[in-house]
Write a protein that holds these residues in place. Structure first.
Motif, PDB file in Angstrom:
ATOM      1  N   SER A 166       0.824  -1.205   0.000  1.00 31.78           N
ATOM      2  CA  SER A 166       0.000   0.000   0.000  1.00 31.78           C
ATOM      3  C   SER A 166       0.860   1.257   0.000  1.00 31.78           C
ATOM      4  CB  SER A 166      -0.925  -0.013   1.219  1.00 31.78           C
ATOM      5  OG  SER A 166      -1.684   1.166   1.296  1.00 31.78           O
ATOM      6  N   SER A 169       2.629   1.624  -3.383  1.00 30.28           N
ATOM      7  CA  SER A 169       1.697   2.072  -4.418  1.00 30.28           C
ATOM      8  C   SER A 169       1.425   3.567  -4.313  1.00 30.28           C
ATOM      9  CB  SER A 169       0.386   1.285  -4.305  1.00 30.28           C
ATOM     10  OG  SER A 169      -0.556   1.738  -5.238  1.00 30.28           O
ATOM     11  N   ALA A 170       1.283   4.068  -3.091  1.00 33.14           N
ATOM     12  CA  ALA A 170       1.037   5.505  -2.902  1.00 33.14           C
ATOM     13  C   ALA A 170       2.249   6.332  -3.338  1.00 33.14           C
ATOM     14  CB  ALA A 170       0.705   5.770  -1.443  1.00 33.14           C
ATOM     15  N   ARG A 172       4.557   5.403  -5.487  1.00 27.01           N
ATOM     16  CA  ARG A 172       4.684   5.254  -6.933  1.00 27.01           C
ATOM     17  C   ARG A 172       3.722   6.187  -7.674  1.00 27.01           C
ATOM     18  NH1 ARG A 172       8.481   3.270 -10.471  1.00 27.01           N
ATOM     19  NH2 ARG A 172       7.489   2.478 -12.355  1.00 27.01           N
ATOM     20  N   THR A 173       2.497   6.267  -7.201  1.00 26.79           N
ATOM     21  CA  THR A 173       1.519   7.159  -7.823  1.00 26.79           C
ATOM     22  C   THR A 173       1.958   8.614  -7.725  1.00 26.79           C
ATOM     23  OG1 THR A 173      -0.258   5.601  -7.255  1.00 26.79           O
ATOM     24  CG2 THR A 173      -0.900   7.843  -7.807  1.00 26.79           C
ATOM     25  N   SER A 174       2.482   8.986  -6.560  1.00 30.00           N
ATOM     26  CA  SER A 174       2.968  10.349  -6.372  1.00 30.00           C
ATOM     27  C   SER A 174       4.136  10.655  -7.304  1.00 30.00           C
ATOM     28  CB  SER A 174       3.393  10.546  -4.916  1.00 30.00           C
ATOM     29  OG  SER A 174       3.937  11.826  -4.717  1.00 30.00           O
ATOM     30  N   GLN A 175       5.036   9.695  -7.491  1.00 27.61           N
ATOM     31  CA  GLN A 175       6.179   9.907  -8.382  1.00 27.61           C
ATOM     32  C   GLN A 175       5.738  10.033  -9.832  1.00 27.61           C
ATOM     33  OE1 GLN A 175       8.724   6.583  -7.506  1.00 27.61           O
ATOM     34  NE2 GLN A 175       9.820   7.669  -5.873  1.00 27.61           N
ATOM     35  N   GLU A 176       4.800   9.200 -10.251  1.00 24.85           N
ATOM     36  CA  GLU A 176       4.330   9.269 -11.636  1.00 24.85           C
ATOM     37  C   GLU A 176       3.592  10.576 -11.900  1.00 24.85           C
ATOM     38  OE1 GLU A 176       2.008   5.811 -12.276  1.00 24.85           O
ATOM     39  OE2 GLU A 176       3.737   4.467 -12.521  1.00 24.85           O
ATOM     40  N   ALA A 177       2.912  11.111 -10.897  1.00 29.54           N
ATOM     41  CA  ALA A 177       2.231  12.402 -11.068  1.00 29.54           C
ATOM     42  C   ALA A 177       3.216  13.547 -11.256  1.00 29.54           C
ATOM     43  CB  ALA A 177       1.342  12.680  -9.854  1.00 29.54           C
ATOM     44  N   ARG A 178       4.441  13.363 -10.782  1.00 30.82           N
ATOM     45  CA  ARG A 178       5.478  14.377 -10.930  1.00 30.82           C
ATOM     46  C   ARG A 178       6.430  14.078 -12.096  1.00 30.82           C
ATOM     47  NH1 ARG A 178       4.275  13.824  -5.597  1.00 30.82           N
ATOM     48  NH2 ARG A 178       4.076  15.740  -4.341  1.00 30.82           N
ATOM     49  N   ASN A 181       9.441   9.381 -13.794  1.00 31.10           N
ATOM     50  CA  ASN A 181       9.855   8.172 -14.500  1.00 31.10           C
ATOM     51  C   ASN A 181       9.908   8.402 -16.008  1.00 31.10           C
ATOM     52  OD1 ASN A 181       9.953   6.535 -12.126  1.00 31.10           O
ATOM     53  ND2 ASN A 181       7.720   6.424 -12.147  1.00 31.10           N
ATOM     54  N   SER A 190      14.196   7.713  -8.858  1.00 25.56           N
ATOM     55  CA  SER A 190      12.900   7.603  -8.191  1.00 25.56           C
ATOM     56  C   SER A 190      12.789   6.313  -7.409  1.00 25.56           C
ATOM     57  CB  SER A 190      11.777   7.698  -9.215  1.00 25.56           C
ATOM     58  OG  SER A 190      11.814   8.927  -9.899  1.00 25.56           O
TER      59      SER A 190
END
Length: 257
Positions: A166, A169-170, A172-178, A181, A190
């Motif tokens: 969990s 995943s949180a 990873r989502t935050s990194q992809e939003a910025r 990657n 990252s």
């Protein structure tokens, strides 16, 4: 997490846990010891039918779960199925310069039998894990007189698998939003940041979990509320018949080769 979700939804959840455990472990042991094609096929389809038809697990999701070990088994048996030799073998031979990418019939049969035996063993474990929650498995471990320390470690490790997933995943989502990657270099950076942040968060969550256990009068033993389901005579008879059929197939293979 998918397995944990489906085991609570399974229609086989209220079947006596000792019946499921004995069936899966006995079938798994016979399947591994026999290496029989007929026994492996019988186990693979029987456990799949019980999990999908009786348990209510979607066939598509069950196929996805089997896909992972199947891919791993195929890659691990390539050394048996494929050989590089100057002499072509009887099954197939693809010329590659002065050598051949080749294989023998016996190695193909052995590799296929190995993959099928391993997949049937995995299907036994999937039958148990997709129909039995962890709390019921704890009851089995207690009946088998496993050390309490082992049971506690089993529960805590299982719990922290979901916590780490969990948190990862949180992050990873935050990194992809910025857009962290967008290329290989930033992806490596990252990943390192996620690993360090995950370690810190895991330590904080473990400290909070221990404080919560202490506030609930934790005395060194994790107690779980268990629900007992009585065994049914008809189900026990079916299990015995199935194991006898499997045993006869194994004995027949030993006698007739």
């Amino acid at each position: 997490m998918l397995i944990d979700k489906y085991c609570y939804r399974s229609r086989l959840r209220k079947v006596n846990v000792m019946e499921k455990f004995c069936f899966s472990m006995t079938t798994l042991l016979l399947c591994i010891l026999s290496r029989s094609l007929a026994a492996s096929v019988l186990v693979l389809f029987s456990c799949g039918w019980l999990t999908v038809k009786k348990g209510g697990i979607p066939l598509r999701q069950y196929g996805k779960l089997l896909r992972v070990p199947a891919a791993f088994l195929l890659l691990s048996t390539l050394a048996i199925l494929v050989n590089i030799s100057k002499t072509p073998l009887d099954a197939y031979a693809v010329p590659a310069g002065s050598y051949y990418i080749t294989g023998s019939t016996s190695s193909l049969i052995f590799g296929f039998r190995l993959i099928l035996s391993a997949l049937s063993a995995v299907s036994c474990l999937y039958f148990l894990s997709l129909s039995t929650p962890v709390t019921d498995l704890v009851n089995i471990l207690k009946k088998l007189h496993c050390p309490s320390l082992f049971i506690e470690l089993f529960l805590l490790i299982y719990r922290f698998i979901f916590i780490l997933m969990s948190e990862a995943s949180a992050i990873r989502t935050s990194q992809e939003a910025r857009l962290s990657n967008r290329n290989f270099k930033t992806a490596l950076h990252s990943f390192g940041g996620m690993a360090s942040a995950l370690l810190i968060r895991a330590m904080k969550r473990s400290a909070r979990l221990y404080d919560a256990m202490e506030s609930r009068c934790y005395d060194g033993t994790i107690r779980v509320l268990l629900e007992e389901y009585p065994p049914k005579k008809k189900e026990i008879i079916y299990i015995v018949i199935f194991e006898l059929v499997l045993l006869f197939l194994i004995i027949g293979r030993k006698i007739y080769g």
